[in-house]
Design a protein around this motif. Structure first.
Motif, PDB file in Angstrom:
ATOM      1  N   ARG A  57       9.042   7.320   6.318  1.00  0.00           N
ATOM      2  CA  ARG A  57       8.446   7.647   5.022  1.00  0.00           C
ATOM      3  C   ARG A  57       9.524   8.179   4.078  1.00  0.00           C
ATOM      4  O   ARG A  57      10.639   8.483   4.497  1.00  0.00           O
ATOM      5  N   LEU A  58       9.155   8.317   2.814  1.00  0.00           N
ATOM      6  CA  LEU A  58       9.994   9.003   1.838  1.00  0.00           C
ATOM      7  C   LEU A  58       9.415  10.397   1.679  1.00  0.00           C
ATOM      8  O   LEU A  58       8.191  10.557   1.673  1.00  0.00           O
ATOM      9  N   GLU A  59      10.281  11.411   1.539  1.00  0.00           N
ATOM     10  CA  GLU A  59       9.779  12.782   1.596  1.00  0.00           C
ATOM     11  C   GLU A  59      10.649  13.729   0.769  1.00  0.00           C
ATOM     12  O   GLU A  59      11.837  13.517   0.594  1.00  0.00           O
ATOM     13  N   ALA A  60       9.991  14.776   0.280  1.00  0.00           N
ATOM     14  CA  ALA A  60      10.686  15.891  -0.370  1.00  0.00           C
ATOM     15  C   ALA A  60      10.031  17.180   0.100  1.00  0.00           C
ATOM     16  O   ALA A  60       8.810  17.251   0.225  1.00  0.00           O
ATOM     17  N   LYS A  61      10.848  18.188   0.375  1.00  0.00           N
ATOM     18  CA  LYS A  61      10.339  19.502   0.749  1.00  0.00           C
ATOM     19  C   LYS A  61      10.720  20.487  -0.346  1.00  0.00           C
ATOM     20  O   LYS A  61      11.756  20.352  -0.981  1.00  0.00           O
ATOM     21  N   GLY A  62       9.847  21.450  -0.567  1.00  0.00           N
ATOM     22  CA  GLY A  62      10.100  22.441  -1.599  1.00  0.00           C
ATOM     23  C   GLY A  62       8.817  23.148  -1.970  1.00  0.00           C
ATOM     24  O   GLY A  62       7.939  23.339  -1.133  1.00  0.00           O
ATOM     25  N   SER A  63       8.688  23.502  -3.231  1.00  0.00           N
ATOM     26  CA  SER A  63       7.499  24.162  -3.745  1.00  0.00           C
ATOM     27  C   SER A  63       6.929  23.303  -4.871  1.00  0.00           C
ATOM     28  O   SER A  63       7.604  23.085  -5.886  1.00  0.00           O
ATOM     29  N   PHE A  64       5.716  22.794  -4.655  1.00  0.00           N
ATOM     30  CA  PHE A  64       5.119  21.857  -5.592  1.00  0.00           C
ATOM     31  C   PHE A  64       3.758  22.354  -6.049  1.00  0.00           C
ATOM     32  O   PHE A  64       2.985  22.873  -5.251  1.00  0.00           O
ATOM     33  N   ASP A  88       0.874  -1.169   0.000  1.00  0.00           N
ATOM     34  CA  ASP A  88       0.000   0.000   0.000  1.00  0.00           C
ATOM     35  C   ASP A  88       0.910   1.217   0.000  1.00  0.00           C
ATOM     36  O   ASP A  88       1.776   1.345   0.862  1.00  0.00           O
ATOM     37  N   LEU A  89       0.717   2.079  -0.972  1.00  0.00           N
ATOM     38  CA  LEU A  89       1.481   3.316  -1.056  1.00  0.00           C
ATOM     39  C   LEU A  89       0.518   4.465  -0.832  1.00  0.00           C
ATOM     40  O   LEU A  89      -0.486   4.580  -1.529  1.00  0.00           O
ATOM     41  N   GLU A  90       0.809   5.285   0.158  1.00  0.00           N
ATOM     42  CA  GLU A  90      -0.036   6.436   0.465  1.00  0.00           C
ATOM     43  C   GLU A  90       0.746   7.714   0.184  1.00  0.00           C
ATOM     44  O   GLU A  90       1.782   7.963   0.785  1.00  0.00           O
ATOM     45  N   LEU A  91       0.221   8.501  -0.735  1.00  0.00           N
ATOM     46  CA  LEU A  91       0.855   9.749  -1.127  1.00  0.00           C
ATOM     47  C   LEU A  91       0.145  10.914  -0.468  1.00  0.00           C
ATOM     48  O   LEU A  91      -1.058  11.087  -0.608  1.00  0.00           O
ATOM     49  N   VAL A  92       0.911  11.714   0.273  1.00  0.00           N
ATOM     50  CA  VAL A  92       0.404  12.945   0.877  1.00  0.00           C
ATOM     51  C   VAL A  92       1.123  14.082   0.159  1.00  0.00           C
ATOM     52  O   VAL A  92       2.334  14.222   0.267  1.00  0.00           O
ATOM     53  N   ALA A  93       0.368  14.854  -0.627  1.00  0.00           N
ATOM     54  CA  ALA A  93       0.972  15.917  -1.437  1.00  0.00           C
ATOM     55  C   ALA A  93       0.405  17.272  -1.029  1.00  0.00           C
ATOM     56  O   ALA A  93      -0.796  17.514  -1.125  1.00  0.00           O
ATOM     57  N   LYS A  94       1.296  18.133  -0.570  1.00  0.00           N
ATOM     58  CA  LYS A  94       0.946  19.500  -0.186  1.00  0.00           C
ATOM     59  C   LYS A  94       1.880  20.439  -0.953  1.00  0.00           C
ATOM     60  O   LYS A  94       2.938  20.002  -1.417  1.00  0.00           O
ATOM     61  N   PRO A  95       1.525  21.702  -1.071  1.00  0.00           N
ATOM     62  CA  PRO A  95       2.380  22.626  -1.829  1.00  0.00           C
ATOM     63  C   PRO A  95       3.819  22.733  -1.319  1.00  0.00           C
ATOM     64  O   PRO A  95       4.723  23.034  -2.084  1.00  0.00           O
ATOM     65  N   GLU A  96       4.053  22.440  -0.036  1.00  0.00           N
ATOM     66  CA  GLU A  96       5.400  22.582   0.518  1.00  0.00           C
ATOM     67  C   GLU A  96       6.085  21.256   0.857  1.00  0.00           C
ATOM     68  O   GLU A  96       7.282  21.237   1.152  1.00  0.00           O
ATOM     69  N   VAL A  97       5.367  20.147   0.823  1.00  0.00           N
ATOM     70  CA  VAL A  97       5.957  18.848   1.160  1.00  0.00           C
ATOM     71  C   VAL A  97       5.186  17.721   0.466  1.00  0.00           C
ATOM     72  O   VAL A  97       3.967  17.791   0.324  1.00  0.00           O
ATOM     73  N   ILE A  98       5.945  16.710   0.036  1.00  0.00           N
ATOM     74  CA  ILE A  98       5.340  15.497  -0.519  1.00  0.00           C
ATOM     75  C   ILE A  98       5.900  14.322   0.267  1.00  0.00           C
ATOM     76  O   ILE A  98       7.110  14.212   0.456  1.00  0.00           O
ATOM     77  N   GLN A  99       4.990  13.466   0.740  1.00  0.00           N
ATOM     78  CA  GLN A  99       5.388  12.301   1.532  1.00  0.00           C
ATOM     79  C   GLN A  99       4.798  11.044   0.896  1.00  0.00           C
ATOM     80  O   GLN A  99       3.678  11.063   0.389  1.00  0.00           O
ATOM     81  N   LEU A 100       5.568   9.961   0.971  1.00  0.00           N
ATOM     82  CA  LEU A 100       5.102   8.668   0.486  1.00  0.00           C
ATOM     83  C   LEU A 100       5.298   7.662   1.608  1.00  0.00           C
ATOM     84  O   LEU A 100       6.422   7.414   2.047  1.00  0.00           O
ATOM     85  N   HIS A 101       4.180   7.126   2.100  1.00  0.00           N
ATOM     86  CA  HIS A 101       4.185   6.124   3.171  1.00  0.00           C
ATOM     87  C   HIS A 101       3.958   4.764   2.535  1.00  0.00           C
ATOM     88  O   HIS A 101       3.040   4.600   1.726  1.00  0.00           O
ATOM     89  N   LEU A 102       4.763   3.765   2.919  1.00  0.00           N
ATOM     90  CA  LEU A 102       4.633   2.418   2.371  1.00  0.00           C
ATOM     91  C   LEU A 102       4.263   1.445   3.475  1.00  0.00           C
ATOM     92  O   LEU A 102       4.849   1.483   4.569  1.00  0.00           O
ATOM     93  N   ARG A 103       3.290   0.573   3.177  1.00  0.00           N
ATOM     94  CA  ARG A 103       2.875  -0.465   4.121  1.00  0.00           C
ATOM     95  C   ARG A 103       2.794  -1.802   3.392  1.00  0.00           C
ATOM     96  O   ARG A 103       2.357  -1.866   2.239  1.00  0.00           O
ATOM     97  N   ASP A 104       3.195  -2.849   4.071  1.00  0.00           N
ATOM     98  CA  ASP A 104       3.078  -4.213   3.561  1.00  0.00           C
ATOM     99  C   ASP A 104       2.128  -4.953   4.487  1.00  0.00           C
ATOM    100  O   ASP A 104       2.470  -5.234   5.635  1.00  0.00           O
ATOM    101  N   HIS A 105       0.918  -5.216   4.004  1.00  0.00           N
ATOM    102  CA  HIS A 105      -0.125  -5.865   4.801  1.00  0.00           C
ATOM    103  C   HIS A 105      -0.354  -5.125   6.116  1.00  0.00           C
ATOM    104  O   HIS A 105      -0.440  -5.724   7.179  1.00  0.00           O
ATOM    105  N   GLY A 106      -0.407  -3.807   6.029  1.00  0.00           N
ATOM    106  CA  GLY A 106      -0.705  -2.978   7.193  1.00  0.00           C
ATOM    107  C   GLY A 106       0.491  -2.582   8.036  1.00  0.00           C
ATOM    108  O   GLY A 106       0.378  -1.735   8.913  1.00  0.00           O
ATOM    109  N   LYS A 107       1.661  -3.184   7.797  1.00  0.00           N
ATOM    110  CA  LYS A 107       2.844  -2.868   8.591  1.00  0.00           C
ATOM    111  C   LYS A 107       3.755  -1.925   7.807  1.00  0.00           C
ATOM    112  O   LYS A 107       3.974  -2.117   6.613  1.00  0.00           O
TER     113      LYS A 107
END
Length: 128
Positions: free
Chosen positions: A94-101, A45-64
């Protein structure tokens, strides 16, 4: 960028969500735990949280949570006629990038996730 490349890229991005959103008969739900958009690819499960100042990608394998300490992701954002390439690095769990998006409703994103010892995973997202 030539018009034919833009059309080809748009076609590729529009077809991808159909595969990522394919129905699966798993006992677990693919719910957002961080307020983002969730897709399942290769039992992750890949969950992408995208905001104008930060992008985060959370990864889960069977909920973990998946260990992303040595992982990375390359993300392509397509918002209208704008294209932006972003590299996500480990930031805690998580995996993350900060900046202007340039993100907003209708923005399409393609993520290529690399984890040690595993083949690359490609996921496609459309922001709501």
């Amino acid at each position: 960028m030539k018009f034919s490349k833009v059309v080809a890229l748009a076609a590729l991005v529009s077809v991808g969500p159909a595969f990522a959103a394919d129905k699966h008969d798993h006992a677990h739900e693919h719910e957002s735990m961080h307020g983002g958009v969730v897709v399942e690819v290769k039992d992750l499960d890949l969950e992408l949280v995208a905001k104008p100042e930060v992008i985060q990608l959370h990864l889960r394998d069977h909920g973990k949570p998946v260990d992303v300490a040595n992982g990375s992701a390359k993300l392509t954002l397509l918002s209208g006629a704008n294209k932006q390439d972003v590299e996500l690095k480990p930031a805690g769990d998580r995996l993350e990038a900060k900046g202007s998006f340039k993100v907003g409703a209708g923005t399409k994103l393609v993520a290529v996730v690399t984890l040690p010892g595993k083949p690359s995973t490609t996921a496609r997202f459309t922001l709501k």
